[in-house]
Scaffold this motif. Structure first.
Motif, short mmCIF file in Angstrom:
data_model
loop_
_atom_site.label_atom_id
_atom_site.label_comp_id
_atom_site.label_asym_id
_atom_site.label_seq_id
_atom_site.Cartn_x
_atom_site.Cartn_y
_atom_site.Cartn_z
N THR A 1 10.31 -9.91 0.21
CA THR A 1 9.50 -10.18 1.37
C THR A 1 8.14 -9.55 1.19
OG1 THR A 1 11.45 -10.15 2.77
CG2 THR A 1 9.33 -9.94 3.86
N LYS A 2 7.11 -10.31 1.45
CA LYS A 2 5.74 -9.83 1.35
C LYS A 2 5.28 -9.31 2.70
CE LYS A 2 1.10 -11.37 0.29
NZ LYS A 2 0.31 -11.78 1.41
N VAL A 3 4.69 -8.12 2.70
CA VAL A 3 4.16 -7.53 3.92
C VAL A 3 2.70 -7.14 3.65
CG1 VAL A 3 4.34 -5.63 5.57
CG2 VAL A 3 6.40 -6.64 4.60
N ASP A 4 1.79 -7.54 4.52
CA ASP A 4 0.38 -7.17 4.40
C ASP A 4 0.09 -5.98 5.30
OD1 ASP A 4 -0.26 -9.23 2.61
OD2 ASP A 4 -0.63 -10.65 4.24
N TYR A 5 -0.76 -5.09 4.81
CA TYR A 5 -1.24 -3.99 5.64
C TYR A 5 -2.77 -4.08 5.69
CZ TYR A 5 -2.47 0.49 7.51
OH TYR A 5 -3.01 1.46 8.30
N PRO A 6 -3.34 -4.45 6.83
CA PRO A 6 -4.81 -4.56 6.92
C PRO A 6 -5.46 -3.18 7.00
CG PRO A 6 -3.81 -5.04 9.04
CD PRO A 6 -2.68 -4.83 8.07
N TYR A 7 -6.57 -3.00 6.31
CA TYR A 7 -7.27 -1.71 6.30
C TYR A 7 -8.14 -1.47 7.53
CZ TYR A 7 -5.98 -1.37 1.33
OH TYR A 7 -5.31 -1.30 0.13
N SER A 8 -8.37 -2.49 8.34
CA SER A 8 -9.11 -2.36 9.61
C SER A 8 -10.47 -1.68 9.44
CB SER A 8 -8.27 -1.60 10.64
OG SER A 8 -7.04 -2.24 10.85
N ASN A 9 -11.41 -2.37 8.86
CA ASN A 9 -12.78 -1.87 8.64
C ASN A 9 -12.83 -0.62 7.75
OD1 ASN A 9 -14.03 -3.90 10.14
ND2 ASN A 9 -13.62 -2.79 12.03
N ARG A 10 -11.86 -0.47 6.87
CA ARG A 10 -11.84 0.64 5.92
C ARG A 10 -11.62 0.07 4.53
NH1 ARG A 10 -8.88 2.38 10.36
NH2 ARG A 10 -9.65 4.26 11.35
N GLN A 11 -11.92 0.89 3.52
CA GLN A 11 -11.64 0.51 2.15
C GLN A 11 -10.81 1.60 1.48
OE1 GLN A 11 -15.37 -0.01 0.17
NE2 GLN A 11 -16.08 2.04 0.63
N LEU A 12 -10.08 1.23 0.47
CA LEU A 12 -9.20 2.15 -0.23
C LEU A 12 -10.02 3.11 -1.10
CD1 LEU A 12 -6.13 2.65 -0.78
CD2 LEU A 12 -6.41 1.20 -2.80
N SER A 13 -9.79 4.42 -0.92
CA SER A 13 -10.47 5.42 -1.77
C SER A 13 -9.47 6.14 -2.67
CB SER A 13 -11.25 6.43 -0.92
OG SER A 13 -10.38 7.18 -0.09
N GLY A 14 -8.17 5.94 -2.44
CA GLY A 14 -7.15 6.52 -3.30
C GLY A 14 -5.77 6.13 -2.83
N TYR A 15 -4.80 6.25 -3.75
CA TYR A 15 -3.42 5.97 -3.37
C TYR A 15 -2.48 6.73 -4.29
CZ TYR A 15 -2.90 2.94 -7.44
OH TYR A 15 -2.83 2.47 -8.72
N ASN A 16 -1.23 6.88 -3.86
CA ASN A 16 -0.20 7.52 -4.67
C ASN A 16 1.15 7.00 -4.19
OD1 ASN A 16 1.53 10.42 -5.21
ND2 ASN A 16 0.26 9.61 -6.83
N ILE A 17 2.09 6.88 -5.10
CA ILE A 17 3.43 6.38 -4.79
C ILE A 17 4.44 7.46 -5.14
CG2 ILE A 17 5.16 4.62 -5.32
CD1 ILE A 17 2.78 2.80 -6.14
N ASP A 18 5.40 7.70 -4.24
CA ASP A 18 6.50 8.62 -4.50
C ASP A 18 7.75 8.04 -3.89
OD1 ASP A 18 7.57 11.24 -5.42
OD2 ASP A 18 7.94 11.53 -3.28
N GLY A 19 8.71 7.66 -4.72
CA GLY A 19 9.96 7.08 -4.23
C GLY A 19 9.71 5.82 -3.43
N ASP A 20 10.15 5.80 -2.19
CA ASP A 20 10.03 4.63 -1.32
C ASP A 20 8.76 4.63 -0.48
OD1 ASP A 20 12.44 3.61 -2.21
OD2 ASP A 20 13.60 4.59 -0.64
N TYR A 21 7.84 5.54 -0.73
CA TYR A 21 6.65 5.68 0.11
C TYR A 21 5.36 5.52 -0.69
CZ TYR A 21 9.96 7.35 3.53
OH TYR A 21 11.02 7.43 4.39
N VAL A 22 4.34 5.00 -0.02
CA VAL A 22 3.01 4.85 -0.59
C VAL A 22 2.03 5.57 0.32
CG1 VAL A 22 1.19 3.22 -1.23
CG2 VAL A 22 3.57 2.60 -1.59
N ALA A 23 1.20 6.43 -0.25
CA ALA A 23 0.15 7.11 0.51
C ALA A 23 -1.18 6.43 0.21
CB ALA A 23 0.09 8.59 0.12
N LEU A 24 -1.90 6.08 1.24
CA LEU A 24 -3.22 5.45 1.12
C LEU A 24 -4.27 6.37 1.70
CD1 LEU A 24 -2.33 1.90 2.51
CD2 LEU A 24 -2.30 2.64 0.12
N ALA A 25 -5.37 6.54 0.99
CA ALA A 25 -6.54 7.22 1.52
C ALA A 25 -7.57 6.14 1.80
CB ALA A 25 -7.09 8.24 0.52
N LEU A 26 -7.98 6.03 3.05
CA LEU A 26 -8.90 4.98 3.47
C LEU A 26 -10.19 5.58 3.99
CD1 LEU A 26 -6.30 2.79 5.41
CD2 LEU A 26 -7.10 2.47 3.06
N GLU A 27 -11.31 4.97 3.60
CA GLU A 27 -12.62 5.41 4.09
C GLU A 27 -13.29 4.26 4.83
OE1 GLU A 27 -15.91 5.81 1.23
OE2 GLU A 27 -14.47 5.17 -0.29
#
Length: 126
Positions: A1-27
């Motif tokens: 299943t595809k799921v979209d996550y909108p950044y809402s007037n932000r852009q990605l400045s970094g990310y990291n994945i650990d197990g079942d979780y994804v951390a996004l840094a948005l600016e």
């Protein structure tokens, strides 16, 4: 299943994945938005989020701990599920000087971090 996550007037400045979780840094693209950390779970839903004052140039996730590098400072946050309608809270538990040459942060475990500088790697116990 595809799921979209909108950044809402932000852009990605970094990310990291650990197990079942994804951390996004948005600016923000503009001054109307804030910098933000978002943790997505294995289904693509928001597990936790936190507004931050400075742009995170690096982010690292390990278990229920997320670390960010912001202007030479490492901030480490703990995520706690409250088992209530309020969801997961994110609380800062350590802020340390990373040095002026810091370029990235990498959590070793939930109580220590590597700081990747221009000419060396430093180990920091939180």
């Amino acid at each position: 299943t595809k799921v979209d996550y909108p950044y809402s007037n932000r852009q990605l400045s970094g990310y990291n994945i650990d197990g079942d979780y994804v951390a996004l840094a948005l600016e923000p693209y503009d001054s109307a938005s804030t910098n933000q950390i978002v943790i997505l779970d294995q289904t693509g839903n928001v597990f936790a989020s936190l507004d931050i004052t400075e742009k995170a140039t690096s982010i690292s996730l390990h278990g229920d701990t997320v670390a960010t590098l912001q202007r030479g400072t490492v901030t480490v946050n703990a995520m706690r599920n409250q088992d209530t309608s309020s969801g997961t809270t994110v609380t800062a538990f350590s802020t340390q000087d990373a040095g002026t040459d810091a370029k990235a942060v990498a959590l070793c475990d939930e109580s220590s971090v590597y700081i990747l500088g221009i000419s060396e790697i430093r180990y920091l116990k939180l």
